[in-house]
Design a protein around this motif. Structure first.
Motif, PDB file in Angstrom:
ATOM      1  N   SER A  38      40.061  39.582  44.960  1.00  0.00           N
ATOM      2  CA  SER A  38      39.228  38.386  44.813  1.00  0.00           C
ATOM      3  C   SER A  38      37.866  38.685  45.409  1.00  0.00           C
ATOM      4  O   SER A  38      37.666  39.718  46.040  1.00  0.00           O
ATOM      5  CB  SER A  38      39.872  37.171  45.486  1.00  0.00           C
ATOM      6  OG  SER A  38      39.964  37.363  46.881  1.00  0.00           O
ATOM      7  N   GLU A  42      35.422  33.603  47.776  1.00  0.00           N
ATOM      8  CA  GLU A  42      36.354  32.682  47.126  1.00  0.00           C
ATOM      9  C   GLU A  42      37.311  32.090  48.164  1.00  0.00           C
ATOM     10  O   GLU A  42      37.576  32.691  49.195  1.00  0.00           O
ATOM     11  CB  GLU A  42      37.171  33.406  46.048  1.00  0.00           C
ATOM     12  CG  GLU A  42      36.356  33.767  44.837  1.00  0.00           C
ATOM     13  CD  GLU A  42      37.185  34.430  43.753  1.00  0.00           C
ATOM     14  OE1 GLU A  42      36.943  34.113  42.584  1.00  0.00           O
ATOM     15  OE2 GLU A  42      38.052  35.263  44.073  1.00  0.00           O
ATOM     16  N   THR A  46      41.168  29.226  44.805  1.00  0.00           N
ATOM     17  CA  THR A  46      40.708  29.861  43.571  1.00  0.00           C
ATOM     18  C   THR A  46      41.248  31.283  43.409  1.00  0.00           C
ATOM     19  O   THR A  46      40.963  31.939  42.425  1.00  0.00           O
ATOM     20  CB  THR A  46      39.162  29.902  43.517  1.00  0.00           C
ATOM     21  OG1 THR A  46      38.685  30.636  44.647  1.00  0.00           O
ATOM     22  CG2 THR A  46      38.578  28.506  43.506  1.00  0.00           C
ATOM     23  N   GLY A 111      38.245  38.192  36.407  1.00  0.00           N
ATOM     24  CA  GLY A 111      37.891  37.417  35.229  1.00  0.00           C
ATOM     25  C   GLY A 111      36.398  37.482  34.981  1.00  0.00           C
ATOM     26  O   GLY A 111      35.618  37.946  35.827  1.00  0.00           O
ATOM     27  N   ALA A 112      35.975  36.991  33.827  1.00  0.00           N
ATOM     28  CA  ALA A 112      34.562  37.049  33.440  1.00  0.00           C
ATOM     29  C   ALA A 112      33.661  36.347  34.449  1.00  0.00           C
ATOM     30  O   ALA A 112      32.583  36.855  34.788  1.00  0.00           O
ATOM     31  CB  ALA A 112      34.375  36.445  32.050  1.00  0.00           C
ATOM     32  N   ASP A 113      34.078  35.191  34.949  1.00  0.00           N
ATOM     33  CA  ASP A 113      33.249  34.467  35.913  1.00  0.00           C
ATOM     34  C   ASP A 113      33.141  35.225  37.236  1.00  0.00           C
ATOM     35  O   ASP A 113      32.081  35.280  37.855  1.00  0.00           O
ATOM     36  CB  ASP A 113      33.769  33.049  36.126  1.00  0.00           C
ATOM     37  CG  ASP A 113      35.205  33.013  36.634  1.00  0.00           C
ATOM     38  OD1 ASP A 113      35.999  33.917  36.287  1.00  0.00           O
ATOM     39  OD2 ASP A 113      35.551  32.065  37.375  1.00  0.00           O
ATOM     40  N   GLN A 114      34.227  35.848  37.661  1.00  0.00           N
ATOM     41  CA  GLN A 114      34.185  36.639  38.891  1.00  0.00           C
ATOM     42  C   GLN A 114      33.276  37.856  38.714  1.00  0.00           C
ATOM     43  O   GLN A 114      32.516  38.199  39.619  1.00  0.00           O
ATOM     44  CB  GLN A 114      35.583  37.107  39.280  1.00  0.00           C
ATOM     45  CG  GLN A 114      36.495  35.999  39.760  1.00  0.00           C
ATOM     46  CD  GLN A 114      37.895  36.528  39.981  1.00  0.00           C
ATOM     47  OE1 GLN A 114      38.473  37.177  39.114  1.00  0.00           O
ATOM     48  NE2 GLN A 114      38.442  36.240  41.157  1.00  0.00           N
ATOM     49  N   LYS A 115      33.368  38.503  37.553  1.00  0.00           N
ATOM     50  CA  LYS A 115      32.501  39.653  37.276  1.00  0.00           C
ATOM     51  C   LYS A 115      31.035  39.247  37.325  1.00  0.00           C
ATOM     52  O   LYS A 115      30.200  39.957  37.891  1.00  0.00           O
ATOM     53  CB  LYS A 115      32.833  40.254  35.912  1.00  0.00           C
ATOM     54  CG  LYS A 115      34.161  40.957  35.854  1.00  0.00           C
ATOM     55  CD  LYS A 115      34.408  41.454  34.435  1.00  0.00           C
ATOM     56  CE  LYS A 115      35.716  42.165  34.286  1.00  0.00           C
ATOM     57  NZ  LYS A 115      35.920  42.673  32.909  1.00  0.00           N
ATOM     58  N   ALA A 116      30.712  38.105  36.750  1.00  0.00           N
ATOM     59  CA  ALA A 116      29.327  37.628  36.746  1.00  0.00           C
ATOM     60  C   ALA A 116      28.849  37.334  38.164  1.00  0.00           C
ATOM     61  O   ALA A 116      27.720  37.687  38.531  1.00  0.00           O
ATOM     62  CB  ALA A 116      29.202  36.396  35.858  1.00  0.00           C
ATOM     63  N   ARG A 117      29.693  36.677  38.967  1.00  0.00           N
ATOM     64  CA  ARG A 117      29.303  36.382  40.351  1.00  0.00           C
ATOM     65  C   ARG A 117      29.133  37.664  41.162  1.00  0.00           C
ATOM     66  O   ARG A 117      28.215  37.786  41.973  1.00  0.00           O
ATOM     67  CB  ARG A 117      30.318  35.441  41.004  1.00  0.00           C
ATOM     68  CG  ARG A 117      30.241  34.024  40.463  1.00  0.00           C
ATOM     69  CD  ARG A 117      30.944  32.984  41.341  1.00  0.00           C
ATOM     70  NE  ARG A 117      32.285  33.338  41.757  1.00  0.00           N
ATOM     71  CZ  ARG A 117      33.399  33.080  41.048  1.00  0.00           C
ATOM     72  NH1 ARG A 117      33.302  32.466  39.882  1.00  0.00           N
ATOM     73  NH2 ARG A 117      34.580  33.406  41.513  1.00  0.00           N
ATOM     74  N   ASN A 120      25.910  39.301  40.121  1.00  0.00           N
ATOM     75  CA  ASN A 120      24.802  38.542  40.706  1.00  0.00           C
ATOM     76  C   ASN A 120      24.627  38.894  42.184  1.00  0.00           C
ATOM     77  O   ASN A 120      23.501  39.062  42.653  1.00  0.00           O
ATOM     78  CB  ASN A 120      25.031  37.041  40.524  1.00  0.00           C
ATOM     79  CG  ASN A 120      23.848  36.236  40.979  1.00  0.00           C
ATOM     80  OD1 ASN A 120      22.707  36.540  40.650  1.00  0.00           O
ATOM     81  ND2 ASN A 120      24.117  35.183  41.750  1.00  0.00           N
TER      82      ASN A 120
END
Length: 130
Positions: A38, A42, A46, A111-117, A120
């Protein structure tokens, strides 16, 4: 690993947290071990079990994660749990330590959102951990 809940152990690696969750079945004296990754920022709410678990290894006879009331049986189960972490968890965690691979590999546990965060965080120059 540091115990953060009764059956939840974590280890921080920069922006990533590696975790081991030992699940005691309610129907009998058996454990299943779950692995996952994770992001450091997080919360437990989550966190998802996004890595391998011990079920198939137990079914194949590679590990025995059951016990009875004897001290010997409990010790043997604890040793098998430690062996699972050493033989399965550590290589799996090591395979995902390359952050670029973790972000770009289609087989990534994130997941895609975790990769994006995570991307960033890396691009912003912010510290990778909180």
């Amino acid at each position: 690993f540091r115990r953060v809940r009764t059956t939840f152990f974590t280890r921080s690696r920069g922006a990533i947290v590696e975790f081991v969750h030992a699940h005691k079945y309610s129907f009998g004296p058996h454990f299943r071990i779950h692995l996952g990754l994770s992001l450091a920022n997080e919360t437990f709410a989550t966190t998802t079990l996004n890595g391998p678990d011990s079920h198939s290894y137990v079914c194949e006879g590679k590990f025995e994660l059951s016990f009875d009331e004897s001290a010997e049986s409990i010790d043997a189960c604890a040793e098998e749990m430690a062996r699972f972490v050493q033989d399965v968890a550590e290589p799996w965690f090591a395979a995902w330590r390359d952050v670029e691979r973790l972000i770009n590999d289609v087989g990534s546990p994130l997941g895609a959102d975790q990769k994006a965060r995570l991307r960033n965080t890396l691009e912003s120059g912010l510290p990778e951990s909180n």
